[in-house]
Design an enzyme around this catalytic site. Structure first.
Site, PDB file in Angstrom:
ATOM      1  N   SER A  45       3.858   1.449  -1.429  1.00  0.00           N
ATOM      2  CA  SER A  45       3.204   2.321  -0.824  1.00  0.00           C
ATOM      3  C   SER A  45       2.617   2.723  -2.257  1.00  0.00           C
ATOM      4  CB  SER A  45       3.938   3.922  -0.590  1.00  0.00           C
ATOM      5  OG  SER A  45       2.551   5.389  -0.689  1.00  0.00           O
TER       6      SER A  45
ATOM      7  N   LYS B 150      -1.966  -2.334  -1.404  1.00  0.00           N
ATOM      8  CA  LYS B 150      -1.730  -3.618  -0.803  1.00  0.00           C
ATOM      9  C   LYS B 150      -3.182  -3.545   0.454  1.00  0.00           C
ATOM     10  CE  LYS B 150       1.429  -3.307   2.718  1.00  0.00           C
ATOM     11  NZ  LYS B 150       2.297  -2.874   3.848  1.00  0.00           N
TER      12      LYS B 150
ATOM     13  N   ARG C 278      -2.561  10.542   9.761  1.00  0.00           N
ATOM     14  CA  ARG C 278      -2.985   9.289  10.635  1.00  0.00           C
ATOM     15  C   ARG C 278      -3.774   8.648  11.815  1.00  0.00           C
ATOM     16  NH1 ARG C 278       0.650   4.363   8.185  1.00  0.00           N
ATOM     17  NH2 ARG C 278       2.450   5.593   6.907  1.00  0.00           N
TER      18      ARG C 278
END
Length: 684
Positions: free
Chosen positions: A384, A388, A468
Site C-alpha cells: 500500500s 501499484k 471500498r
C-alpha cells in the site's frame, strides 16, 4: 349498477369519463370480425396486439421478468475440463432435461448445506419466499428420497430453506434495499451498504486446519507465518454452527462462479451467504459464468459458508474472539463467523489459490498486471502506498488485472472477475477510471453520502478509512477481456523508500529479484501514524504475506524459474524519497517514475549504461531520457554524504534482520539457491 349518459357512465354511483374505463379484451384477442364490430360501435379500440397470457398482476410480473444467468464477456474457446479431472462430469449435463438439471442443482446445494452429524441436508427450494408463487411444487419431497423425513424429524428439518441462485445485480439490489438496513442507491447508481462492526479483515482470527496428512508438512507454520493452526474437530464445530445458522434462515443466496481466467486451470467456487450485499460483492469479484457454463457447473471445487452475522462460540477451542475465519484445505471449505466484511471472502479465496495453484506448477501472485499493444506484459508488485494501482493503470496499455494473478505455462491470467478499489479521497481528476466505474452494479462499502442527493463524500472517514468499491473488471474501459495474456517480459518490484537511499530504478539479476521479492519492502512515513517520528521499514513476504500458504522461498523459486524460462527481467523501482529521508528530501516526482516505467515497457532501459552501487550492489542506469541524471544515483542528491551513508547502512541492517527468518530454509536438495539469494542481499 351502471347507467350511461352521453360521454359519461355511472359505475357504483360514481360518474367517470367513458374513455377512462379499462379497455377489456377477450383472452386471445377474438377474431377480426368481432374486433371490427367493437370498433364500429365505439366501445373499444384494439391497439395492443395479442393479449398477454396472464390473469393476475403476479402472472403479468412473471412475464415481465425474463430469467437468465449473469454473464461475463468472453472471447475464449469452450471450457476445457480441469487437469485433475474435476470438470469431466460437466458434459453429462448437456443431455438431461431442464427439470432434471434443476433437481441435480437442488441436490448439490442441499449437499453443500448438509451437516456431518445429521443424515440429511435441508429441504432446499428455489425462489424468494416473498414471491409465494415461486415455491415450486416439483421439488417437493415426493421426488427425492433425500428429502423423505426419517424417524428423527426435527423442527429445523421440517423447515424449507429457499435459495436465490446467481441473482442478477438488479435482483440483488432489490433484495438488499428491501431486507438489509443500511443499503441505499447512490446518485451514480451504485449500491451503498454497511459491513457491520468489522470494516476490515481480521487476520488474527483466520485459521487453517493443520492435519498430519497434508498441511502439517506442506504449509508455512511458525515465526513470520500468517497461518494460525486449528484442528479438524474445531473446524467442524464452527462449520456446524455456520450451516445451522444458514439453514435457520428463510432464504440464502448462492453464487456458483469461477476463479482464474485460464480455462484449463480455473476453479469452481460456491458461496453460500445470508446477505444480498455479499452475493453482489462476489458476483462482481469472481468470474461470472455464461448461461451454458452455469447449467453445466456441477459440484464446486471449493465452498464458502458465510454466516458472518452469527458469532462463533468464544468458548470453543482456539477461539480468541467472536470472529473466526476458518479454512479446511482437505475438505476445500471455508467458514466465516462473526464478521460481515466482504473482503474476507475475496482474500480467503486468494489464500486458497496460493495453495492450489502451486500444486499444479502455477505461480500465484499478489500483483497488478497490464499489457502493451505489442503483447508485452508487465507484473507490478507493491504494498500500500507504493503506487501499484496508479502505475499499472495506464491508458496506453490494457489492464489484465489489478490485484491477483496466476503465471502458468499458458501465460498470465487474472484470478478474479472484478476490482476492489480503495475509495478514500477518491477524485475524478486523479483516478478517473475508478471514479467512472462506480455506477449501477458496483458495491460501495461503508461510504458516507448526502441524505437527500445521495452523492458520496469520499473524503468522509466517519465509518472507516477503509472505504471500498467492488465492480466487474469490464467497468474499466481498457480492461482486456478475457483477462489473460502472454508470459511477462518485466517484473517490477515497487518500494516507497522513505529513508531516501534506494535508487529510482535498478535492474536486478535473478537472485536479487528473489531476495527483494521475499523481502517485500516499503516504508511508513512519519506522521501517518501517531508516535512515528522517523521512517519505519515494513516487510511483507512476496508482497502479500497475509495471504500466502507456503514458505515464501517456494514462491520465489517458482518466480525465478519462470523468469529464467521465459526471459523476463526484474526491476526495483523506488517511488519514495530522494535527497534525504522523509521530512528532509522530496518524493520522487510521478512524471519521472512514469518515464522510468515507460522505458521499461519499451525496452529502452535494457540498452542503458549501468554502474553498481555499494552495500546493496544494485545496477543503476547512468542516464535516462526525461529523468534528471543526478537523481539516478541517490548519493548525488544528498547534501550530507555522511548522513546518507548512515541511513543506507541502517536500511541494509533492517533488510538483514528481516531476512533472518528465511535464511535457514533450504531450497532444493543441496540448498545452493538459498546461498545465492542470501548473497544477493546488502553487503555490510
Amino acid at each position: 349498477m351502471e347507467a350511461e349518459t352521453g360521454e359519461f357512465t355511472f359505475m357504483n354511483g360514481v360518474m367517470v369519463a367513458r374513455n377512462a374505463l379499462p379497455r377489456i379484451q377477450t383472452r386471445g384477442g377474438g377474431d377480426a370480425k368481432s374486433k371490427k364490430e367493437e370498433n364500429d360501435n365505439g366501445m373499444c379500440h384494439d391497439d395492443s396486439g395479442p393479449t398477454v397470457k396472464a390473469q393476475t398482476i403476479d402472472e403479468l410480473h412473471s412475464l415481465q421478468r425474463k430469467r437468465s444467468a449473469p454473464t461475463t464477456p468472453r472471447r475464449s474457446a469452450p471450457t476445457t475440463p480441469l487437469k485433475d479431472g474435476s470438470g469431466a462430469a460437466a458434459t453429462a449435463f448437456a443431455t438431461i432435461s431442464e427439470e432434471d438439471r434443476e433437481k441435480i442443482q437442488l441436490l448439490s446445494i442441499s449437499a453443500s448445506l448438509a451437516s456431518l452429524t445429521r443424515e440429511n441436508g435441508p429441504n432446499v427450494v428455489k425462489g424468494d419466499p416473498a414471491r409465494k408463487g415461486e415455491t415450486t411444487p416439483k421439488v417437493s419431497s415426493a421426488h427425492y428420497h433425500r428429502f423423505v423425513p426419517n424417524l428423527n424429524v426435527t423442527d429445523s428439518y421440517l423447515k424449507f430453506t429457499h435459495f436465490l441462485h446467481n441473482l442478477s445485480p438488479a435482483e440483488l439490489y432489490e433484495q438488499a434495499i428491501r431486507y438489509e438496513k443500511g443499503s441505499f442507491i447512490t446518485s451514480t447508481g451504485a449500491l451503498a451498504t454497511l459491513s457491520g462492526a468489522k470494516t476490515g479483515r481480521s487476520p488474527r482470527d483466520r485459521r487453517i486446519v493443520k492435519d498430519d496428512a497434508t498441511t502439517a508438512l506442506e504449509l508455512w507454520w511458525g515465526k513470520g507465518s500468517p497461518n494460525i493452526e486449528m484442528d479438524e474437530h474445531t473446524f467442524l464445530v464452527n462449520r456446524e454452527r455456520a450451516v445451522d445458522y444458514l439453514k435457520s434462515l428463510e432464504k440464502v443466496y448462492v453464487n456458483d462462479q469461477f476463479l482464474n481466467w485460464d480455462p484449463e486451470n480455473r476453479i469452481k467456487v460456491r458461496i453460500v451467504s445470508a446477505r444480498a450485499y455479499h452475493s453482489l460483492f462476489m458476483h462482481n469479484m469472481c468470474i461470472r459464468p455464461t448461461p451454458e457454463e452455469l447449467e453445466d457447473f456441477g459440484d464446486p471445487d471449493f465452498t464458502i459458508y458465510n454466516a458472518g452475522q452469527f458469532p462463533c462460540n468464544r468458548y470453543t477451542h482456539y477461539m480468541t474472539s467472536s470472529t473466526s475465519i476458518d479454512v479446511n484445505l482437505a475438505r476445500r471449505e471455508m467458514v466465516i463467523l462473526g464478521t460481515q466484511y466482504a473482503g474476507e471472502m475475496k482474500k480467503g479465496l486468494f489464500s486458497v489459490m496460493h495453495y492450489l495453484m502451486p500444486k499444479r506448477g502455477i505461480l500465484s501472485l499478489h500483483s497488478g498486471c497490464n499489457m502493451g499493444k505489442d503483447g508485452d506484459v508487465a507484473l507490478f508488485f507493491g504494498l500500500s502506498g507504493t503506487g501499484k494501482t496508479t502505475l499499472s493503470t495506464d491508458h496506453n496499455r490494457l489492464l489484465i488485472g489489478d490485484d491477483e494473478h496466476c503465471w502458468s505455462d499458458n501465460g498470465v491470467s487474472n484470478i478474479e472477475g472484478g476490482c476492489y478499489a480503495k475509495c478514500i479521497d477518491l477524485s475524478r481528476e486523479k483516478e478517473p477510471d475508478i471514479w467512472n466505474a462506480i455506477k449501477f452494479g458496483t458495491v460501495l462499502e461503508n461510504v458516507v453520502f448526502d441524505e437527500h442527493t445521495r452523492e458520496v463524500d469520499y473524503t468522509d472517514k466517519s465509518v472507516t478509512e477503509n472505504t471500498r468499491a467492488a465492480y466487474p473488471i469490464e467497468f474499466i474501459p481498457n480492461a482486456k477481456m478475457p483477462c489473460v495474456g502472454p508470459h511477462p517480459r518485466n517484473v517490477i518490484l515497487l518500494a516507497c523508500d522513505a529513508f531516501g537511499v534506494l535508487p529510482p530504478v535498478s535492474k536486478l539479476n535473478l537472485p536479487q529479484t528473489m531476495y527483494h521479492f521475499i523481502s517485500g519492502y516499503t516504508a511508513l512515513v512519519a506522521g501517518t501514524e501517531d508516535g512515528i517520528k522517523e521512517p519505519q521499514a515494513t516487510f511483507s513476504a512476496c508482497f502479500g504475506a497475509a495471504f500466502i500458504m507456503l514458505h515464501p522461498t517456494r514462491y520465489a523459486a517458482m518466480l525465478a524459474e519462470k523468469m529464467q524460462k521465459y526471459g523476463a527481467t526484474g526491476w526495483l523501482v523506488n517511488t519514495g524519497w530522494s535527497g534525504g529521508r522523509y521530512g528532509v528530501g522530496k518524493r520522487i516526482k510521478l512524471q519521472y517514475t512514469r518515464k522510468i516505467i515507460d522505458a521499461i515497457h519499451s525496452g529502452k532501459l535494457l540498452k542503458a549504461n549501468y554502474k553498481k552501487t555499494d552495500v546493496f550492489g544494485l545496477e543503476i542506469p547512468t542516464e535516462l531520457e526525461g529523468v534528471p541524471s543526478e537523481i539516478l544515483d541517490p548519493i548525488n542528491t544528498w547534501e550530507d554524504k555522511a548522513e546518507y551513508r548512515e541511513m543506507l547502512l541502517k536500511l541494509a541492517g533492517l533488510f538483514k534482520k528481516n531476512f533472518e527468518v528465511f535464511a535457514t530454509y533450504k531450497i532444493g536438495k543441496d540448498g545452493t539457491l538459498t546461498d545465492e539469494i542470501l548473497a544477493a542481499g546488502p553487503n555490510l
